[in-house]
Design an enzyme around this catalytic site. Structure first.
Site, PDB file in Angstrom:
ATOM      1  N   ASP A   2       0.815  -1.516  -0.125  1.00  0.00           N
ATOM      2  CA  ASP A   2      -0.109   0.122  -0.115  1.00  0.00           C
ATOM      3  C   ASP A   2       0.639   1.411   0.449  1.00  0.00           C
ATOM      4  OD1 ASP A   2      -2.456  -0.981  -0.304  1.00  0.00           O
ATOM      5  OD2 ASP A   2      -2.658  -1.744   2.350  1.00  0.00           O
ATOM      6  N   ARG A   6      -4.117  -1.367 -10.267  1.00  0.00           N
ATOM      7  CA  ARG A   6      -3.242  -0.619  -9.923  1.00  0.00           C
ATOM      8  C   ARG A   6      -1.778  -0.306 -10.213  1.00  0.00           C
ATOM      9  NH1 ARG A   6      -3.512  -0.537  -3.496  1.00  0.00           N
ATOM     10  NH2 ARG A   6      -6.251   0.932  -2.731  1.00  0.00           N
TER      11      ARG A   6
END
EC number: 2.5.1.19
Length: 430
Positions: A309, A340
């Site tokens: 993250d 992502r």
């Protein structure tokens, strides 16, 4: 709402790190699974943690909260019958509660975000739950998902960890409450092992005994255990702070973030190592990170699986580094709120970044002179993408308009407030 991020040469000031979303959601869950009353100090407030609050309340937990703490009287191993649960856009909350639902009667998890969480697969957890007697109705592995519980039994369980560690964590929350002993074998690979370590840490604090192999690929769990009511303190959040630290690194800055403990088990603590390797002037002591950025960074290579993250924020910093940076072992980024890798890099290119992708790598050819900007970019409803693109906007030659930036609230509702406090030129627009 959209946000316009304008070039900002300097950041300065002090902020308090947000409380950890990952620890908050886990503490909320173990408190709900306990028989008795638990207290959680300094819980995070975000869409994810609020989704867990809402769902455990629907399942029968009594939840009372003030500015400092949240007090929860749990339902133990007997969740209240409920027809539907709304986890919002929170993948971890969904997966953890799919396992908890195995102790109930029949629960349908609804699909309120068809363009985000609704696209994400959950097949590996579904197969593992089915193997222990749980009936699961689903839409090709996606929401809406109905769990028909009450028949779950311990035993030998196999689960793939190649897409997400959240499937394993879900089973680790459930299996101690089953009557029989269980063994869990992780197949293929296990992504984000550090986050599994956080789950095991919280379970141990809640009085649950689990025997884990050193590589986290095999577990023995005694059945018939009970979660104990405890008092917990939530530590500062490294994933959200990563974006603020990267913003300070790419500008002329003097910022301090309080509340980031040096010995944290959060994998994203590694962003400190990444920025130091980029030769960002900074210190980290007494739970305070201070950055004296000069906008000059050097390229790096890092295994991104250790700080999943935090990767996007570090990629944004690398956009302005001298040389070519490489973040590898990051394929699981493809299975988040959006892809992502592909989605994020497409938006970076629009802003003028020179980036390329492989299946499990992000490669950044740095542009220390900055990028052009002056475009509207799509953050794909993804809080981590929104924060990372904000970093790029600070060093763009012209402003960036980030679409639907309000979705940053999923993990960091006051991100733009904090950025304004530090001097960032950001403006909300309809």
């Amino acid at each position: 709402m959209d946000v316009i991020v304008s070039p900002t040469p300097k950041l300065s000031g002090t902020i308090q790190a947000l409380s950890s979303k990952n620890y908050t959601t886990r503490y909320l869950l173990v408190a709900a699974l306990a028989e008795g009353t638990s207290t959680i100090y300094y819980p995070a407030h975000s869409e994810d943690s609020d989704a867990m609050r809402r769902c455990i309340r629907d399942l029968g937990a009594v939840v009372e909260e003030d500015e400092e703490k949240i007090v929860i009287t749990g339902f133990g191993n007997q969740p209240k019958p409920v027809c539907e649960l709304d986890v919002g856009n929170a993948g971890a909350v969904l997966r953890f509660l799919m396992a908890v639902a195995a102790m109930g009667e029949e629960i349908t998890f609804i699909n309120r975000y068809p363009d985000s969480l609704g696209k994400r697969p959950h097949d590996d957890l579904i197969e593992a739950l089915q193997s222990i007697g749980v009936t699961v109705e689903h839409n090709d592995g996606k929401l809406p998902i109905t769990i028909k519980g009450g028949q779950a039994k311990g035993g030998k369980i196999k689960v793939s960890g190649s897409i997400s560690s959240q499937y394993l964590s879900a089973l680790l929350f459930l299996t101690p409450l089953l009557k029989e002993d269980s063994e869990i074998e992780v197949l293929h690979d296990l992504k984000s092992k550090v986050v599994v370590g956080q789950t095991l840490e919280v379970l141990a604090q809640a009085g649950i005994e689990i025997e884990a192999s050193e590589d986290y690929m095999y577990y023995r769990i005694k059945g018939g255990q009970s979660y104990q009511a405890k008092t917990y303190h939530v530590q500062g959040d490294y994933p959200g702070s990563a974006a603020v630290l990267a913003a300070a690194a790419v500008t002329n800055s003097n910022i301090r973030i309080n509340g980031l403990t040096e010995d944290s088990k959060q994998g994203e603590r590694a962003v400190i190592d990444v920025l130091q390797a980029m030769q960002v002037p900074m210190t980290h002591q007494n739970a305070v990170v201070e950055v004296n950025g000069n906008g000059k960074l050097q390229a790096v290579e890092f295994d991104g699986d250790q700080f999943t993250d935090g990767v996007l924020a570090m990629v944004a910093a690398a956009v302005f580094a001298e040389g070519t940076s490489r973040f590898y072992n990051v394929e699981n980024l493809r299975y988040k709120e959006c892809d992502r890798i592909t989605d994020y890099l497409n938006e970076l290119r629009k802003a003028g970044a020179n980036v390329e992708e492989k299946q499990s790598e992000i490669i950044v050819h740095g542009r220390p002179e900055g990028v052009e900007g002056g475009v509207e970019i799509n953050a794909h409803y993804d809080h981590r993408v929104i924060m990372a693109l904000t970093i790029v906007g600070l060093r763009s030659k012209q402003p960036l308009r980030i679409k639907d930036a309000h979705h940053v609230a999923k993990s960091y509702p006051i991100f733009f407030d904090h950025m304004k406090t530090l001097g960032a030129l950001v403006e909300w627009v309809d």
